[in-house]
Enzyme design. Structure first.
Site: not given
Length: 293
Positions: A219, A259
């Site tokens: 991210k 994840r």
């Protein structure tokens, strides 16, 4: 409500398989079925427990693809992996795609809209009996993850308010509570400070009574930790070390799964957290010494 999270259980590793052309990290790399399957097998060899197959990007600036194209991308991959005995999830907001993946043998429907993008999703999942992951994402249009929603003064409180309400809706539609997984939605309509606060509040989600998935991999708020020589943010891959650190923290907090894109380092991270939590781990025979080639 489901049982409390078992903090001594090994956190699962979910490997990300984007069969898209425009995902922020690896879009276009695994667009053929053969290449996608080869990458999935490599992730399993590195320690992935589940392969999360996605045919539609939600990166900042993304636009939705036709439902038929999403199905064409994900179903052959899910069907082939299922035939090989590999656990899969399908990353979709569409009930029609979920239904096609369920028919192909998928184990989990991973819905980043939490069921809000398609009013048929809860019933589709309920009728199938597969597991269902609901993510926190406040949006008027479920398309691009960019921008920032109004989460009030406390982002953790907002997550802890919305996710149980979505889970309750799913249960009312017939989804068993023990099949529900919650995801706080790092990076979706949230700024960097929101994301760090959400990571700091991870133990709060573990008390909601459902399994929890943490998805921080590559991210932007993690790439900001590794700027390039010119001060610009690093590449998505430059956040892999920070992602592994988050995975260790998530596992220590009791997350059911993480994840991730890069599986091996995150497998090691959650295994270390598990050994620390239990005070046990694998050992080598006495007298063994590493040999250098």
């Amino acid at each position: 409500m489901a049982a409390m999270t078992d903090t001594t259980a090994t956190t699962a590793v979910m490997g990300i398989l984007n069969v898209t052309e425009d995902s922020f990290s690896d879009g276009g790399e695994w667009t053929t079925t053969d290449r996608a399957l080869a990458h999935a097998r490599a992730m399993v060899a590195d320690g992935a427990d589940i392969i999360d197959v996605g045919g539609e990007s939600t990166r900042p600036g993304a636009t939705r693809v036709p439902a038929e194209l999403e199905v064409q991308r994900v179903v052959p991959v899910v069907r082939a992996l299922h035939a090989e005995g590999i656990a899969t999830s399908v990353d979709t907001m569409r009930a029609s795609t979920a239904a096609a993946a369920i028919e192909a043998g998928v184990d989990i429907v991973n819905d980043v809209s939490g069921g809000l993008a398609d009013d048929m999703m809860y019933r589709t999942v309920a009728d199938s009996g597969v597991d269902y992951c609901l993510m926190h994402w406040r949006a008027q249009r479920f398309e691009s993850a960019s921008g920032r929603a109004d989460h009030g003064q406390d982002i953790v409180a907002d997550v802890c308010d919305l996710l149980p309400s979505l889970a309750s809706r799913a249960e009312q539609a017939g989804v068993d509570a023990d099949r529900i997984i919650l995801d706080p939605g790092l990076g979706f309509a949230k700024n960097a400070d929101d994301n760090w606060a959400l990571l700091g509040g991870m133990r709060s989600y573990m008390t909601l009574g459902y399994r929890v998935l943490i998805g921080a991999s590559r991210k932007r708020f993690l790439t900001a930790l590794r700027p390039g020589p010119d001060g610009a943010p690093g590449t998505p891959e430059s956040a892999d070390d920070a992602t592994a650190a988050v995975s260790a923290l998530a596992a220590a907090a009791g997350a059911w799964a993480v994840r991730v894109h890069s599986v091996a380092a995150n497998r090691a991270a959650v295994d270390v957290a598990h050994s620390v939590a239990t005070g046990r781990g694998p050992a080598l025979p006495e007298g063994w010494r590493a040999r250098r080639g």
